[in-house]
Scaffold this motif. Structure first.
Motif, short mmCIF file in Angstrom:
data_model
loop_
_atom_site.label_atom_id
_atom_site.label_comp_id
_atom_site.label_asym_id
_atom_site.label_seq_id
_atom_site.Cartn_x
_atom_site.Cartn_y
_atom_site.Cartn_z
N UNK A 1 0.87 -1.18 0.00
CA UNK A 1 0.00 0.00 0.00
C UNK A 1 0.90 1.22 0.00
N UNK A 2 0.50 2.28 -0.74
CA UNK A 2 1.32 3.48 -0.75
C UNK A 2 1.63 3.90 0.69
N UNK A 3 2.80 3.97 1.16
CA UNK A 3 4.06 3.65 0.51
C UNK A 3 4.83 2.71 1.40
N UNK A 4 4.21 1.57 1.64
CA UNK A 4 4.85 0.62 2.56
C UNK A 4 4.35 -0.79 2.29
N UNK A 5 5.16 -1.74 2.78
CA UNK A 5 4.73 -3.12 2.88
C UNK A 5 4.41 -3.37 4.35
N UNK A 6 3.36 -4.14 4.59
CA UNK A 6 3.02 -4.51 5.96
C UNK A 6 2.96 -6.03 6.04
N UNK B 1 -1.97 -6.18 -2.97
CA UNK B 1 -1.90 -4.72 -3.05
C UNK B 1 -3.31 -4.17 -2.92
N UNK B 2 -3.45 -3.09 -2.19
CA UNK B 2 -4.80 -2.55 -1.98
C UNK B 2 -5.09 -1.32 -2.83
N UNK B 3 -4.06 -0.75 -3.49
CA UNK B 3 -4.36 0.53 -4.13
C UNK B 3 -3.66 0.80 -5.46
N UNK B 4 -2.73 -0.04 -5.88
CA UNK B 4 -1.95 0.33 -7.07
C UNK B 4 -1.13 -0.87 -7.52
N UNK C 1 5.30 -7.86 -10.35
CA UNK C 1 4.30 -6.79 -10.28
C UNK C 1 3.21 -7.24 -9.32
N UNK C 2 2.66 -6.27 -8.59
CA UNK C 2 1.65 -6.58 -7.59
C UNK C 2 0.35 -5.84 -7.91
N UNK C 3 -0.42 -6.34 -8.86
CA UNK C 3 -1.66 -5.65 -9.19
C UNK C 3 -2.66 -5.74 -8.04
N UNK C 4 -3.45 -4.70 -7.85
CA UNK C 4 -4.43 -4.73 -6.75
C UNK C 4 -5.54 -5.74 -7.03
N UNK C 5 -6.08 -6.28 -5.95
CA UNK C 5 -7.25 -7.15 -6.08
C UNK C 5 -6.93 -8.61 -6.33
N UNK C 6 -5.66 -8.94 -6.47
CA UNK C 6 -5.31 -10.36 -6.63
C UNK C 6 -4.16 -10.67 -5.67
N UNK C 7 -4.01 -11.95 -5.36
CA UNK C 7 -2.89 -12.37 -4.54
C UNK C 7 -1.76 -12.77 -5.48
N UNK C 8 -0.60 -12.17 -5.28
CA UNK C 8 0.58 -12.50 -6.09
C UNK C 8 1.53 -13.30 -5.23
#
Ligand code: CUA
Length: 126
Positions: free
Chosen positions: A44-49, A67-70, A84-91
């Protein structure tokens, strides 16, 4: 069939049973690999949790990113992996770090003003 029978007769002639030998070979040849450790991360902008994760050297690891936003990026230059980490899917990214140490993970897709600050750490424990 004939070969197997002859082999069995040979073992018997030598007074040996093939079973313990095969059991030993079987354990060596077909030893189960360690279960992968699954680690979930949120981008999530701008960190990994979480910002820091811990794994064991030599054990396979599956990083599961959401990813939740980008479309953030994931890059671990020291291990030569990226995604790449597209939002809405688990990578999912499969890793197997052999050497203990601290490895940086960072976002390599420009995602806004603080993109350069989007990074985390993976500690590989011996
Ligand atoms: Cu996230 Cu750049």
């Amino acid at each position: 069939m004939a070969v197997l029978t002859r082999r069995a007769l040979m073992w018997r002639a030598l007074g040996l049973s093939a079973t313990p030998l095969l059991a030993t070979l079987g354990r060596r040849a077909f030893a189960q690999p360690a279960e992968p450790q699954v680690v979930k991360l949120v981008a999530q902008r701008f960190r990994y949790t979480p910002g820091e994760i811990r794994v064991q050297a030599g054990r396979p690891v599956v990083l599961e990113f959401t990813s939740v936003d980008f479309v953030h990026g994931f890059s671990m230059p020291d291990l030569n992996v990226r995604a790449d980490l597209p939002p809405g899917v688990v990578t999912r990214v499969l890793l197997n770090a052999q050497r203990p140490g601290a490895y940086e993970l960072l976002c390599d897709n420009f995602c806004g003003d603080s993109h350069e600050e989007m990074h985390g750490r993976m500690i590989v424990e011996a």
